[in-house]
Design a protein around this motif. Structure first.
Motif, PDB file in Angstrom:
ATOM      1  N   ARG A 292       0.833  -1.192   0.000  1.00 50.26           N
ATOM      2  CA  ARG A 292       0.000   0.000   0.000  1.00 50.26           C
ATOM      3  C   ARG A 292       0.876   1.253   0.000  1.00 50.26           C
ATOM      4  N   LEU A 293       0.368   2.295  -0.697  1.00 50.35           N
ATOM      5  CA  LEU A 293       1.087   3.558  -0.760  1.00 50.35           C
ATOM      6  C   LEU A 293       0.445   4.574   0.173  1.00 50.35           C
ATOM      7  N   LEU A 297       4.391   6.791  -1.196  1.00 49.56           N
ATOM      8  CA  LEU A 297       5.481   5.932  -0.735  1.00 49.56           C
ATOM      9  C   LEU A 297       4.925   4.629  -0.168  1.00 49.56           C
ATOM     10  N   PRO A 298       5.653   3.515  -0.375  1.00 51.00           N
ATOM     11  CA  PRO A 298       5.184   2.222   0.154  1.00 51.00           C
ATOM     12  C   PRO A 298       5.127   2.227   1.675  1.00 51.00           C
ATOM     13  N   THR A 299       4.090   1.583   2.225  1.00 52.57           N
ATOM     14  CA  THR A 299       3.953   1.474   3.677  1.00 52.57           C
ATOM     15  C   THR A 299       4.544   0.172   4.206  1.00 52.57           C
ATOM     16  N   GLY A 300       4.819  -0.762   3.299  1.00 54.66           N
ATOM     17  CA  GLY A 300       5.363  -2.045   3.713  1.00 54.66           C
ATOM     18  C   GLY A 300       4.320  -3.117   3.889  1.00 54.66           C
ATOM     19  N   ASP A 626      -4.367   2.916  -4.276  1.00 54.52           N
ATOM     20  CA  ASP A 626      -3.145   3.181  -3.516  1.00 54.52           C
ATOM     21  C   ASP A 626      -2.171   2.015  -3.567  1.00 54.52           C
ATOM     22  N   ILE A 627      -2.173   1.247  -4.690  1.00 51.22           N
ATOM     23  CA  ILE A 627      -1.147   0.230  -4.864  1.00 51.22           C
ATOM     24  C   ILE A 627      -0.382   0.541  -6.153  1.00 51.22           C
ATOM     25  N   PRO A 628       0.912   0.241  -6.212  1.00 49.81           N
ATOM     26  CA  PRO A 628       1.766   0.718  -7.310  1.00 49.81           C
ATOM     27  C   PRO A 628       1.277   0.355  -8.706  1.00 49.81           C
ATOM     28  N   ALA A 629       0.754  -0.845  -8.904  1.00 45.37           N
ATOM     29  CA  ALA A 629       0.400  -1.278 -10.254  1.00 45.37           C
ATOM     30  C   ALA A 629      -0.763  -0.504 -10.842  1.00 45.37           C
TER      31      ALA A 629
END
Length: 758
Positions: A292-293, A297-300, A626-629
């Motif tokens: 998740r972003l 930025l990624p939250t992990g 809110d996910i990169p893809a």
């Protein structure tokens, strides 16, 4: 009646056919009309001719796909018929078994027989809601509710699977298609059967039926009874009950057929069914990709599972508080046919009651972490009346009808979070009522040049109300109501080029009613959703050759699906936050082939194949923003619709002949089938999928006409590919987290059956 074939899914290999894609342009459309040329030269086929009875007799079949008795080869609808013999030989006793033998129909059942999700031609069923996308009808009566359609199938004469929207004549949310379950009727002859089965995994089953006249020529009766106990493929590693994947069913029915005059027939059927299933099979997979972003930025925290869903053979466990799925159902239907000089008056009155309870170990382990439960009480009543003109070769035939339907559905959530110290189950109580009125009609006009034009139209109004003990943002219980009016036409033009060759084109509108969302953690404006609609265009051909020993049918279809009902995750919470909304537009296109052959007496071959290309055209999934893809808008245009296969194939063969040197009347038989479906994506992102499933079933035995002994092996190759996987929330001691829930595939099983008929 014209001699034709029973579409019993006898099989034919398609080794010479390679279909990896489909473009439905002008160059592809002649395929449906070119198939008769192929059929005229059976040597050009890799094998195949339609199933019939041993000894050269060709079985006569009549279907009611258009609410009147007709030869299936003259019905301008893509349909599959599974007869009593195929149902018995393949041990089909549930809708998932039907789907494997009727390519184009898919059934996802991640929770066993509770809330299956049927779909046709890629028109997938949302994961929430109680109305399926495919209508199921038992002797013309609509089977209400998703947790009711996966009923125990027994004492059936045949099953008709109608592909494409059937709203015009059937209504009741037959948005993607309809499945007609036709039970055996009593006749004037005294006849019956008794069958017992023993098999691996503690399989025990007994079926019996007997029918005959009570008052010769005036009143006949049929009684049937079935009991099945399947211990489940997997043991409970906790060493206690419930069993994993076990199924126990008992069903009985009494049918009375009265014919007081030559013009009047009345059928009364009363049935009762009881199901007692254990914990559904399942295992969790942790997410492994797409963090998740937050602020770009990624939250992990991973949000997706990427890759093929792996196989698992356990161990699987459940605690004793998870009692599984129980269901008790009464069904009553009275059908009356009265023949006048030029028309038949038909009335169908029905009343159905059901109670069921589902208690699932939500963490799928022996630990006491969470339990998901639901109690349901439902009842429905319906009345239909129809006038059908006699078909005596005149230019115009018609039918007209009206129906009323009411469905009352009460549920109580019984979830229990042990990890939070919850000592008793709890959850929202809901009461939903659906009342529907409809008027419909059909007219067929025979035109010059052997053309027939048919127009069907249905007007339907649905009123729905919904009340829940869950509280809205203002702290008051939720009370909602709405109504929708739907017009669903169907137009077709059929050309009977030869007595055994028909080509047709059709356009039909499908509609599925709107409804309400009952999950607790959603916003008020997410509580309701509107009807979805599709326009389906078909071009097909039906051909029969060599005095009915060969049939070759083909259909091309194109579906435009709008106001699509899809599942979204609400930002109002992380648990109980899935809901249905109208946010998508999709397109499905494909090809359906149905080939059957009987090249030799006693040898039946055939195949059904479907190529389906179903994709999102316009949809932004809010869960993907809110996910990169898919950031920042969550658009998934062009992605394949989940839980449907691009390719499905059902192919089989059977040979029956007198045993060499055997006693007179002693036959041997051997048969097998190959059922294949290509990969299915688990959800909208297309990042994870279940692999191809190959199932090979074999059977052999001896038959004296009155006694039959059958040895079966199911899943000979021991394919353990998971049949379904879904996005889910896994309870842990630290709370819920995103995960994928997969259903393990059953391995190889065997059984022996003995059947006596008289």
């Amino acid at each position: 009646m014209m001699k034709t074939l029973s579409f019993t899914r006898a099989g034919l290999g398609l080794s010479g056919l390679r279909l990896s894609g489909l473009r439905l342009g002008a160059a592809a459309l002649p395929l449906c009309l070119a198939l008769p040329a192929l059929a005229a030269d059976p040597a050009g086929l890799p094998g195949g001719q339609p199933g019939g009875q041993p000894g050269g007799q060709i079985e006569e079949v009549v279907v009611t796909a258009r609410q009147r008795a007709e030869d299936p080869q003259r019905v301008p609808v893509s349909l599959s018929v599974i007869g009593a013999q195929r149902l018995e030989r393949a041990q089909i006793d549930g809708i998932t078994g039907l789907a494997a033998h009727a390519p184009g129909l898919a059934v996802s059942d991640p929770f066993g027989r509770f809330n299956p999700a049927p779909a046709m031609r890629g028109l997938t069923q949302p994961g929430t809601g109680d109305e399926p996308s495919v209508g199921f009808f038992l002797d013309g009566v609509y089977v209400t509710g998703r947790s009711s359609i996966n009923l125990f199938l027994n004492d059936l004469e045949r099953v008709e699977v109608l592909k494409g929207p059937q709203n015009a004549l059937f209504g009741r949310n037959s948005f993607g298609g309809a499945v007609n379950l036709i039970t055996r009727k009593p006749g004037e002859a005294v006849e019956g059967y008794l069958e017992g089965t023993l098999g691996s995994k503690d399989l025990r089953e007994v079926q019996a039926g007997v029918s005959g006249p009570l008052v010769p020529g005036k009143l006949a009766a049929r009684v049937s009874l079935s009991v099945k106990d399947y211990g489940g493929f997997y043991d409970n590693a906790a060493g206690t009950d419930p069993e994993i994947g076990s199924e126990k069913s008992s069903a009985g029915a009494v049918t009375l057929r009265a014919t007081p005059t030559d013009r009047l027939e009345a059928l009364l059927r009363v049935s009762y069914a009881e199901d007692r299933d254990g914990q559904p099979k399942g295992y969790y997979l942790a997410t492994n990709c797409q963090p998740r972003l937050a602020g770009g930025l990624p939250t992990g925290a991973f949000s997706q599972y990427c890759g093929e869903i792996p196989q698992s053979s356990g161990p699987f466990a459940a605690n004793a508080q998870a009692t599984g799925f129980t269901r008790d159902a009464w069904r009553t239907a009275l059908t009356v046919h009265y023949e006048l000089d030029a028309v038949t008056l038909t009335g169908i009155s029905a009343a159905n009651w059901e109670t069921n309870e589902f208690n699932r170990d939500d963490d799928y382990s022996a630990a006491l972490i969470a339990r998901a439960g639901q109690q349901t009480v439902r009842k429905d009543f319906s009345q239909e009346i129809r006038l059908t003109s006699a078909d005596r070769g005149q230019a115009l035939t018609w039918l007209a009808g009206a129906s009323w339907y009411r469905f009352d559905n009460e549920t109580e959530r019984r979830n229990q979070l042990y990890y939070l110290g919850q000592t008793t189950p709890g959850g929202a109580r809901t009461a939903a009522v659906t009342e529907s009125w409809a008027a419909y009609g059909s007219a067929s006009l025979r035109l010059p040049l052997d053309l027939t034009a048919t127009a069907d139209l249905r007007w339907q109004r649905d009123d729905k109300s919904f009340a829940s003990s869950a509280l809205n943002a203002q702290g008051r219980p939720i009370v909602l109501d709405d109504d929708w009016t739907m017009l669903t036409p169907r137009l077709s033009l059929a050309w009977q080029a030869l007595d055994s060759v028909m080509a047709y084109a059709s356009v039909a509108k499908g509609a599925k009613s709107g409804g309400f969302n009952e999950m607790a953690s959603i916003f008020d404006d997410e509580r309701s959703f509107d009807p979805e609609r599709n326009w389906t265009y078909e071009l097909g051909s039906k051909t029969s050759w060599l005095d009915g020993r060969l049939t070759a049918n083909a259909t091309l279809f194109w579906v435009e699906w709008k106001n699509q009902q899809v599942v979204a995750a609400s930002a109002a919470g992380s648990v109980n936050n899935f809901y249905t909304n109208n946010a998508g537009r999709s397109r499905s296109k494909g090809l359906e082939l149905d080939l059957q052959a009987r090249p030799l007496d006693g040898l039946t071959l055939g195949a059904g194949y479907t190529l389906t290309d179903a994709r999102f055209v316009d949809y932004a999934d809010p869960d993907y923003r809110d996910i990169p893809a898919f950031a920042p808008d969550g658009r998934i245009d062009g992605k394949v619709l989940p839980r449907q296969s691009r390719h499905q194939l059902a192919a089989s063969a059977e040979y029956q002949a007198p045993l060499p040197g055997g006693a007179s009347g002693l036959d041997g038989f051997v048969g097998g089938e190959w059922l294949w479906q290509s990969r299915q994506y688990t959800e909208n992102s297309n990042l994870s999928w279940i692999g191809d499933i190959h199932t090979v079933n074999l059977w052999t035995g001896i038959d004296t006409g009155r006694l039959r002994l059958t040895l079966r092996v199911k899943n000979l190759l021991d394919d353990r590919t998971p049949p379904v996987a879904v996005r889910f929330s896994q309870p842990t001691p630290a709370g819920y987290q995103r995960a994928w829930l997969a259903t393990p595939g059953d391995g190889r099983t065997w059984s022996v059956s003995a059947r006596a008929s008289f």
